[in-house]
Design a protein around this motif. Structure first.
Motif, mmCIF file in Angstrom:
data_model
loop_
_atom_site.group_PDB
_atom_site.id
_atom_site.type_symbol
_atom_site.label_atom_id
_atom_site.label_comp_id
_atom_site.label_asym_id
_atom_site.label_seq_id
_atom_site.Cartn_x
_atom_site.Cartn_y
_atom_site.Cartn_z
ATOM 1 N N SER A 328 42.955 47.975 30.375
ATOM 2 C CA SER A 328 42.696 48.515 31.714
ATOM 3 C C SER A 328 42.331 47.396 32.692
ATOM 4 O O SER A 328 42.761 47.415 33.856
ATOM 5 N N GLU A 329 41.540 46.417 32.243
ATOM 6 C CA GLU A 329 41.195 45.315 33.145
ATOM 7 C C GLU A 329 42.417 44.470 33.453
ATOM 8 O O GLU A 329 42.616 44.044 34.600
ATOM 9 N N ARG A 330 43.239 44.216 32.446
ATOM 10 C CA ARG A 330 44.459 43.439 32.682
ATOM 11 C C ARG A 330 45.347 44.131 33.712
ATOM 12 O O ARG A 330 45.883 43.506 34.640
ATOM 13 N N ILE A 331 45.540 45.438 33.592
ATOM 14 C CA ILE A 331 46.373 46.196 34.528
ATOM 15 C C ILE A 331 45.753 46.194 35.929
ATOM 16 O O ILE A 331 46.450 46.006 36.939
ATOM 17 N N GLU A 332 44.454 46.383 36.006
ATOM 18 C CA GLU A 332 43.761 46.402 37.304
ATOM 19 C C GLU A 332 43.898 45.048 38.011
ATOM 20 O O GLU A 332 44.144 44.989 39.217
ATOM 21 N N ARG A 333 43.737 43.973 37.263
ATOM 22 C CA ARG A 333 43.883 42.646 37.846
ATOM 23 C C ARG A 333 45.314 42.437 38.357
ATOM 24 O O ARG A 333 45.516 41.880 39.453
ATOM 25 N N GLY A 334 46.300 42.859 37.586
ATOM 26 C CA GLY A 334 47.694 42.719 38.015
ATOM 27 C C GLY A 334 47.990 43.496 39.284
ATOM 28 O O GLY A 334 48.676 42.993 40.188
ATOM 29 N N ASN A 335 47.484 44.714 39.380
ATOM 30 C CA ASN A 335 47.697 45.524 40.580
ATOM 31 C C ASN A 335 47.036 44.882 41.805
ATOM 32 O O ASN A 335 47.618 44.866 42.903
ATOM 33 N N SER A 336 45.836 44.374 41.632
ATOM 34 C CA SER A 336 45.118 43.740 42.748
ATOM 35 C C SER A 336 45.853 42.496 43.236
ATOM 36 O O SER A 336 45.970 42.259 44.451
ATOM 37 N N LEU A 337 46.367 41.696 42.293
ATOM 38 C CA LEU A 337 47.049 40.470 42.681
ATOM 39 C C LEU A 337 48.364 40.777 43.389
ATOM 40 O O LEU A 337 48.741 40.089 44.354
#
Length: 361
Positions: A328-337
């Motif tokens: 979930s953190e990996r996906i959230e970071r990707g979306n933010s970037l």
């Protein structure tokens, strides 16, 4: 329509981010401008490209092409201005001379090629070339385009030019068909670029041998060459052959799928002018670990990415952090970037800066 001649030594796939940056600029002008059109002229292109190609035949080491010189002399009056990409080849030299002789303005974009790290490579040859040719070419240019704040400062320090304009590299996010969500069949970090000493692959490989997670793999994507042979020797000496894979060159949808399934994309470059692969990875919703030397805004750190100094200890720390991300953190970071890049580095939101610059000359 006023014609802009975009002139560059190489837009083959092997030119990497240079192709992406120049072709995107060319396409943006032709697709959106009401009063400008772009003509792309090069020494090397791909077979399917509808660009004007003049291959070097005489002194290939300098990209010397008498046909390019002849073409420009015959067609220079069609151009409103010339935009020269690069620094060290006959391509830029002869174009600048013809523009000056014909009283046609020209812009030079150096694409990071005279940044301090690169000037130290083959230092004596570059110093001689600067003194004999390049300094004069830069002095006579109407505008020098810098991609990053550091490049702008370094160009001014080298040339004292009074008209240096900073415009970052952009990406056409709406043209990248993102259909892949993060769903990897294996856990891996990704490097994708030219295999070149300036890209920081030596510290990336060393870091792979020292990170805590010994199960995660590294995929290295790029055409293999003499430098990749040196990297393989380094990998063997570290005993991590089973954790690093050389994939070769990958393009199109296959490349974007690889981006989308990487835990993180890593580009620890020693010197770079906003590497296009960083932007591509981010648009694919992939967190990116890159160096401050790429010229990307430090706000990258606050929007899902990680920025480091290109040193082994810094990279190990960043990779250890990324290896511990939950899905979930990996996906959230990707979306933010991705959102950050769309807002700050996209043709759709920032491309008008180029129209405004061209129309000012």
């Amino acid at each position: 329509m006023s014609k802009i001649f975009n002139i560059v030594e190489d837009v083959s796939f092997e030119s990497g981010g240079l192709r992406t940056a120049v072709v995107n600029l060319h396409n943006y002008i032709n697709e959106t401008s009401n009063n400008l059109s772009s003509v792309l002229i090069t020494n090397h292109k791909e077979e399917q490209d509808a660009f004007s190609e003049f291959k070097p035949k005489d002194i290939s080491v300098w990209n010397y092409s008498s046909e390019l010189k002849k073409h420009l002399n015959s067609n220079i009056n069609e151009a409103r201005l010339l935009h020269l990409h690069g620094a060290w080849m006959h391509t830029q030299y002869t174009s600048s001379k013809i523009a000056l002789k014909s009283n046609i303005p020209y812009i030079m974009t150096l694409h990071g090629m005279i940044e301090p790290w690169y000037l130290k490579q083959k230092q004596i040859k570059k110093k001689i070339y600067l003194e004999l040719f390049l300094n004069k070419m830069l002095k006579n240019s109407n505008v020098i385009h810098a991609i990053t704040p550091s490049e702008k400062a370094n160009i001014f320090k080298l040339t004292g030019h009074k008209n240096i304009v900073e415009i970052p590299n952009f990406i056409h996010y709406s043209k990248i068909n993102i259909t892949n969500e993060y769903d990897p069949s294996e856990d891996f970090f990704l490097f994708l670029s030219r295999l070149h000493p300036g890209k920081g692959l030596d510290i990336l490989i060393e870091s792979m041998s020292k990170i805590e997670n010994k199960k995660i793999k590294l995929k290295i994507v790029g055409t293999q060459n003499a430098y990749s042979d040196l990297l393989k020797k380094q990998i063997k000496s570290l005993g991590i052959e089973n954790r690093i894979e050389f994939v070769g060159s990958i393009f199109g949808d296959e490349k974007f799928k690889l981006f989308a399934n990487a835990r993180a994309f890593i580009a620890p470059s020693y010197s770079e002018a906003i590497g296009m692969v960083n932007l591509e990875a981010a648009i694919c919703k992939t967190p990116v670990i890159t160096s401050y030397n790429t010229g990307i805004s430090p706000e990258w750190n606050n929007n899902g990415g990680i920025m480091i100094q290109p040193k082994t200890e810094n990279l190990i720390s960043a990779m250890n952090e990324a290896a511990k991300w939950s899905t979930s953190e990996r996906i959230e970071r990707g979306n933010s970037l991705r959102d950050f890049v769309i807002q700050n580095y996209s043709w759709e939101n920032k491309g008008k800066m180029w129209e405004e610059l061209y129309n000012s000359l």
